[in-house]
Design a protein around this motif. Structure first.
Motif, PDB file in Angstrom:
ATOM      1  N   CYS B 414       0.845  -1.189   0.000  1.00 33.48           N
ATOM      2  CA  CYS B 414       0.000   0.000   0.000  1.00 33.48           C
ATOM      3  C   CYS B 414       0.880   1.237   0.000  1.00 33.48           C
ATOM      4  CB  CYS B 414      -0.876  -0.046   1.244  1.00 33.48           C
ATOM      5  SG  CYS B 414      -1.933   1.374   1.463  1.00 33.48           S
ATOM      6  N   CYS B 415       0.594   2.173  -0.887  1.00 36.39           N
ATOM      7  CA  CYS B 415       1.384   3.405  -0.918  1.00 36.39           C
ATOM      8  C   CYS B 415       0.865   4.367   0.159  1.00 36.39           C
ATOM      9  CB  CYS B 415       1.300   4.034  -2.305  1.00 36.39           C
ATOM     10  SG  CYS B 415      -0.191   5.023  -2.531  1.00 36.39           S
ATOM     11  N   PRO B 416       1.577   5.441   0.443  1.00 36.21           N
ATOM     12  CA  PRO B 416       1.120   6.363   1.494  1.00 36.21           C
ATOM     13  C   PRO B 416      -0.194   7.068   1.141  1.00 36.21           C
ATOM     14  CG  PRO B 416       3.435   6.738   0.968  1.00 36.21           C
ATOM     15  CD  PRO B 416       2.905   5.810  -0.073  1.00 36.21           C
ATOM     16  N   GLY B 417      -0.434   7.260  -0.165  1.00 36.72           N
ATOM     17  CA  GLY B 417      -1.731   7.792  -0.597  1.00 36.72           C
ATOM     18  C   GLY B 417      -2.041   9.170  -0.051  1.00 36.72           C
ATOM     19  N   GLY B 418      -3.327   9.493  -0.129  1.00 37.41           N
ATOM     20  CA  GLY B 418      -3.787  10.849   0.168  1.00 37.41           C
ATOM     21  C   GLY B 418      -3.500  11.348   1.570  1.00 37.41           C
ATOM     22  N   PHE B 420      -0.684  11.354   2.928  1.00 38.73           N
ATOM     23  CA  PHE B 420       0.636  11.991   2.934  1.00 38.73           C
ATOM     24  C   PHE B 420       1.016  12.609   1.597  1.00 38.73           C
ATOM     25  CE2 PHE B 420       0.795   8.726   6.202  1.00 38.73           C
ATOM     26  CZ  PHE B 420       1.254   9.461   7.286  1.00 38.73           C
ATOM     27  N   CYS B 421       0.607  11.963   0.526  1.00 37.78           N
ATOM     28  CA  CYS B 421       1.196  12.275  -0.767  1.00 37.78           C
ATOM     29  C   CYS B 421       0.395  13.349  -1.498  1.00 37.78           C
ATOM     30  CB  CYS B 421       1.242  10.996  -1.599  1.00 37.78           C
ATOM     31  SG  CYS B 421       1.801  11.300  -3.262  1.00 37.78           S
ATOM     32  N   ALA B 422       1.101  14.354  -1.992  1.00 35.90           N
ATOM     33  CA  ALA B 422       0.447  15.474  -2.663  1.00 35.90           C
ATOM     34  C   ALA B 422      -0.081  15.100  -4.040  1.00 35.90           C
ATOM     35  CB  ALA B 422       1.424  16.637  -2.776  1.00 35.90           C
ATOM     36  N   LEU B 423       0.399  13.996  -4.603  1.00 35.31           N
ATOM     37  CA  LEU B 423      -0.057  13.618  -5.946  1.00 35.31           C
ATOM     38  C   LEU B 423      -1.301  12.741  -5.911  1.00 35.31           C
ATOM     39  CD1 LEU B 423       3.373  12.650  -7.584  1.00 35.31           C
ATOM     40  CD2 LEU B 423       2.236  14.868  -7.560  1.00 35.31           C
ATOM     41  N   ALA B 424      -1.685  12.298  -4.720  1.00 34.72           N
ATOM     42  CA  ALA B 424      -2.735  11.285  -4.614  1.00 34.72           C
ATOM     43  C   ALA B 424      -4.069  11.757  -5.164  1.00 34.72           C
ATOM     44  CB  ALA B 424      -2.892  10.877  -3.155  1.00 34.72           C
ATOM     45  N   ASN B 425      -4.814  10.806  -5.755  1.00 38.56           N
ATOM     46  CA  ASN B 425      -6.214  11.047  -6.063  1.00 38.56           C
ATOM     47  C   ASN B 425      -7.087  10.663  -4.879  1.00 38.56           C
ATOM     48  OD1 ASN B 425      -5.944  11.933  -8.708  1.00 38.56           O
ATOM     49  ND2 ASN B 425      -5.753   9.840  -9.461  1.00 38.56           N
ATOM     50  N   SER B 456      -2.705   1.506  -4.737  1.00 38.65           N
ATOM     51  CA  SER B 456      -2.030   2.785  -5.028  1.00 38.65           C
ATOM     52  C   SER B 456      -3.058   3.904  -4.964  1.00 38.65           C
ATOM     53  CB  SER B 456      -1.433   2.786  -6.435  1.00 38.65           C
ATOM     54  OG  SER B 456      -0.520   1.741  -6.621  1.00 38.65           O
ATOM     55  N   GLY B 457      -2.625   5.042  -4.479  1.00 41.03           N
ATOM     56  CA  GLY B 457      -3.525   6.188  -4.372  1.00 41.03           C
ATOM     57  C   GLY B 457      -3.657   6.994  -5.655  1.00 41.03           C
ATOM     58  N   CYS B 458      -2.864   6.651  -6.670  1.00 36.41           N
ATOM     59  CA  CYS B 458      -3.028   7.290  -7.977  1.00 36.41           C
ATOM     60  C   CYS B 458      -2.269   6.482  -9.014  1.00 36.41           C
ATOM     61  CB  CYS B 458      -2.545   8.749  -7.966  1.00 36.41           C
ATOM     62  SG  CYS B 458      -0.758   8.919  -8.062  1.00 36.41           S
ATOM     63  N   MET B 459      -2.409   6.921 -10.272  1.00 38.92           N
ATOM     64  CA  MET B 459      -1.825   6.215 -11.412  1.00 38.92           C
ATOM     65  C   MET B 459      -0.316   6.007 -11.328  1.00 38.92           C
ATOM     66  SD  MET B 459      -3.548   4.805 -13.288  1.00 38.92           S
ATOM     67  CE  MET B 459      -3.102   4.133 -14.844  1.00 38.92           C
ATOM     68  N   ASN B 460       0.376   6.733 -10.472  1.00 36.86           N
ATOM     69  CA  ASN B 460       1.825   6.547 -10.408  1.00 36.86           C
ATOM     70  C   ASN B 460       2.218   5.157  -9.926  1.00 36.86           C
ATOM     71  OD1 ASN B 460       2.614   9.048 -11.418  1.00 36.86           O
ATOM     72  ND2 ASN B 460       2.125  10.006  -9.468  1.00 36.86           N
ATOM     73  N   SER B 461       1.293   4.467  -9.317  1.00 35.15           N
ATOM     74  CA  SER B 461       1.464   3.041  -8.985  1.00 35.15           C
ATOM     75  C   SER B 461       2.554   2.733  -7.981  1.00 35.15           C
ATOM     76  CB  SER B 461       1.773   2.184 -10.216  1.00 35.15           C
ATOM     77  OG  SER B 461       1.326   2.729 -11.379  1.00 35.15           O
ATOM     78  N   CYS B 462       2.792   3.634  -7.069  1.00 40.81           N
ATOM     79  CA  CYS B 462       3.798   3.329  -6.051  1.00 40.81           C
ATOM     80  C   CYS B 462       3.419   2.080  -5.265  1.00 40.81           C
ATOM     81  CB  CYS B 462       3.975   4.511  -5.099  1.00 40.81           C
ATOM     82  SG  CYS B 462       4.337   6.046  -5.955  1.00 40.81           S
ATOM     83  N   GLY B 463       2.131   1.777  -5.195  1.00 39.41           N
ATOM     84  CA  GLY B 463       1.687   0.592  -4.451  1.00 39.41           C
ATOM     85  C   GLY B 463       1.566  -0.651  -5.318  1.00 39.41           C
TER      86      GLY B 463
END
Ligand code: HEM
Ligand code: SF4
Lengths: 174, 560
Positions: B414-418, B420-425, B456-463
């Motif tokens: 699981c990525c940090p998502g919304g 923490f992350c400013a890019l999150a959807n 992942s919290g957005c398309m960047n797919s960190c998760g």
């Protein structure tokens, strides 16, 4: 007089970097006297006339290939590679190719968005002359910036300034 | 593990001095935001929603207990008492203040650590198999090769400003545990017919918004030439990778655009110049590095410890943990222990300073002073005697590090998502925790069996949602948070990219959606069939019907 860094020292420099705007045909250009870097297109248009003249160098933009100059390097004393933005790293490969594949011994100058925090990398890739944009650094700041050339004393990998990697240069014991 | 010599130490110390000066100039207004951004990124420093985030490099996931204690100290002193293990085996701190970062780096340098190239458009931390050196299916230990490549890539002057980030992973076993097919360069160690070591080289894999599985560019590059080969790939990419569009700048796009045959031609034409040059590896250098990864002083022990068997029969909770979180070791009498960071009370991958201290103590007492981080966001003690497992479990359990769910539905990436992350959807941690809360029955989880759920919290797919058997992706619809579900993704030898099953869901629906997906699997599976195998056999339709009802299929037929 404008200053730049050459071989680790701040020196005066009066070379002009000639820029074509969209309306100018390379053929129609009149060249200033003195040391000048012309764009690749100008060089290609006036090669016959320019190759005899002292003080003429060519500058390449980051999308232009050093291969296009390969045949002409013998008649050139300097090549400048432009960094449109410092994050555009193509000129690092360009400089390395000039020095290694084409064994170019003349000046290789970094122009454009040239910042002290990249000096170390530039020098390693074979740039001997670093020309930050006019006004970017005060004379004092430029003197200070020379220190960045020494950010790291023994880099790991081979490059133009150190053709052997650390594992060949030094006896490292486990 | 690798220990620094004076050269390694000097480079890291010089980096601290360099970054200290850069930070000073930035705070004094001498460096603009735009000028400082790439510098701080190449030092792992992001500015995110609330504060900077500092990503500390853990080369190929290997840590000494001294380093773990230093990370605990940093979490306690400069952060809010915890750290986060990332999907590329690194550690992250979510709350350090910019002006103390040089201090943190100086402290890290005292334990042979740094944050060099953990972000930015450069060659990133090299990742590998967390079970390197102890797995039974290993052909060649990847760690020395990772270290050789780490040194080569550190401050490589030509490749500091690539079109985009560049990630390399190395695997040396039958099973790929390093996701090599989803890396810019994936390296598989192998031997040729003559027994010589070399690498099968994959190129152009990656996740992000355009997930692509890497393609083989060379089936065997002899070990001497791996640096010059990688340099050739990187030079072609540096010169010709797209720089006009951030979303098309990864090497995978260049490889697709040229086609693998043409890309290979260009690389090998370039390689012809570098091959056999000074960067050719020497036996002496490989041997020097390899001596750091020799086998620890294993005791000679019976293959099955009698006490361990008795403890499992006597204590069902221990048996449950041993069944999932204890893995086979190639040396008789030893075991590999996964310390789970998937306690449902915490964000996946988070670990507190106190837990870190305990992990260090466990590493010292039971595992030769070493710990590993996995890309699935857990920690590993790689060399535990079977006779010590009970003690390890008791201590880990008391500290919340023995959630017995390794490889199960709730052991998610699981990525940090919304949060923490400013890019999150969308937020991802609350979704993970809600699914963990829904699936809290161990017997039920065991019944579902091996499965990978990635968020992942957005398309960047960190998760890594693209390669989750179940992938969850946060999407934005008119400013609110929605979640798209995909099925059929997989990492490892049969890497595949999951397919979206249909319209997205609101956060509150997600536990139900996952329940429905699991119900379909349980109804349809054949004996012994794992979730991913069922998905591959029956396809997505039964799952769509299970989740959306028959409407899904009718609609699809109408559109067909
Ligand atoms: C504030 C923090 C973060 C930001 C701004 C961020 C940004 C990004 C971006 C923009 C990408 C897409 C790159 C591309 O496709 O070219 C990406 C990919 C990725 N990130 Fe992050 N990320 C952050 C945190 C994390 C964390 C915490 C992890 C690990 C838990 C992580 C692991 C990854 C991974 C594994 C990829 C996959 C890239 C690939 O190979 O395609 N990131 N990140
Ligand atoms: S996937 Fe998106 S939301 Fe999650 S950490 Fe990466 S950039 Fe942020």
């Amino acid at each position: 007089m404008p200053k730049l860094i050459r071989n680790g020292r701040v020196v005066d420099d009066s070379a002009e970097i000639l820029v074509l705007d969209e309306t100018q045909a390379p053929e129609a250009l009149t060249l200033p006297e003195g040391q000048v870097f012309v764009p690749l297109a100008v060089w290609q248009a006036h090669k016959g006339m320019l190759s005899g003249r002292a003080g003429v160098g060519v500058w390449l933009d980051s999308h232009e290939s050093v291969e296009d100059l390969a045949e002409d390097l013998e008649s050139l004393s300097a090549v400048a590679l432009n960094f449109p933005k410092f994050t555009d790293g193509r000129a690092y490969s360009g400089a390395a190719l000039l020095r290694s594949r084409y064994a170019f011994k003349g000046e290789v100058r970094a122009i454009g968005d040239v910042l002290r925090d990249q000096f170390f990398f530039m020098q390693r890739c074979g740039f001997d002359t670093l020309q930050p944009k006019a006004g970017k650094y005060s004379d004092a700041q430029l003197e200070e910036a020379v220190a960045s050339l020494k950010d790291f004393s023994s880099p790991y990998q081979a490059a133009i300034d150190q053709p052997e990697p650390l594992f060949r240069r030094a006896r490292r014991v486990a | 593990m690798y220990r620094y010599d004076p050269y390694d130490q000097k480079i890291v110390d010089e980096r601290v001095a360099q970054f200290r000066d850069q930070t000073r100039r930035y705070l004094a207004g001498e460096l603009t935001d735009d000028e400082f951004r790439p510098l701080r990124l190449q030092n792992g420093l992001y500015i995110q929603r609330h504060a900077p985030m500092l990503r500390v490099a853990v080369p190929y996931g290997l840590l000494s207990t001294t380093q773990i204690r230093k990370l605990a100290h940093i979490a306690r002193t400069h952060d809010k008492g915890y750290a986060h293990v990332t999907t590329r085996q690194n550690f992250q701190f979510n709350w350090p203040e910019l002006k103390v970062v040089p201090e943190i780096l100086a402290e890290l340098a005292t334990v042979e650590m740094h944050a060099i190239q953990t972000s930015g458009a450069c060659i990133r931390n090299i990742t590998s198999d967390p079970f390197a050196g102890v797995a039974g299916d290993e052909y060649i230990d990847p760690r020395p090769w990772c270290e050789v490549l780490r040194q080569w890539s550190t401050f490589h002057p030509e490749f500091a400003f690539l079109p985009r980030k560049f990630k390399i992973a190395v695997n040396g076993a039958e099973q790929d545990r390093a996701v090599i097919q989803c890396h810019d360069i994936g390296l598989e160690l192998k031997r040729d017919a003559a027994g010589e070591i070399g690498f099968r080289v994959l190129v152009g894999g990656g996740m992000g918004r355009t997930p692509i599985i890497g393609t083989e560019i060379n089936d065997f590059v002899p070990w001497q030439h791996i640096i010059t080969y990688c340099e050739a790939i990187l030079r072609v990419y540096n010169r010709y990778g797209r720089r006009d569009n951030l979303y098309k700048a990864r090497i995978k796009i260049l490889v697709k655009a040229l086609g693998i045959a043409e890309f290979k031609r260009q690389v090998e034409e370039e390689w012809a110049f570098g091959k056999n040059g000074p960067s050719t590896l020497t036996e002496a250098e490989v041997a020097r590095v390899a001596t750091h990864f020799t086998t620890p002083a294993y005791a000679s022990l019976p293959a099955e410890d009698a006490g361990y068997a008795a403890q499992r029969s006597a204590t069902p909770a221990f048996a449950a943990w041993a069944r999932r979180n204890v893995l086979a070791h190639k040396v008789p009498g030893y075991a590999v222990v996964v310390l789970s960071l998937k306690d449902p009370q915490r964000a996946p991958g988070d670990i507190t300073d106190a837990q870190l201290e305990l992990v260090a103590d466990l590493g010292d007492a039971y595992s030769f002073g070493e710990v590993r981080a996995t890309h699935e966001q857990n920690l590993v003690l790689a060399d535990v005697r079977q006779s010590d497992l009970f003690a390890v479990w008791e201590k880990a359990r008391a500290a919340g590090l023995a959630t017995p769910t390794f490889g199960l539905l709730t052991d998610m990436i699981c990525c940090p998502g919304g949060d923490f992350c400013a890019l999150a959807n969308a937020k991802s941690i609350p979704i993970a925790n809600a699914i963990q809360a829904r699936f809290d029955d161990l017997d039920y989880l065991y019944d579902i069996g091996d499965i990978e759920l990635n968020i992942s919290g957005c398309m960047n797919s960190c998760g890594h949602h693209h390669v989750g058997h179940i992938g969850i992706l946060g999407v934005d619809k008119n400013g609110s948070e929605w979640y798209q579900v995909s099925l059929g993704g997989s990492q490892g030898n049969n890497t595949s990219i999951g397919k979206v099953i249909g319209r997205a869901f609101a956060a509150a629906e997600m536990p139900d959606v996952i329940s429905k997906v699991i119900d379909v699997y349980r109804a349809q599976r054949l004996d012994g069939e794992r979730f991913i195998e069922t998905v591959r056999r029956i396809g997505l339709d039964p799952f769509k019907i299970g989740v959306y009802g028959d409407a899904a299929i009718i609609e699809r037929k109408q559109n067909a």
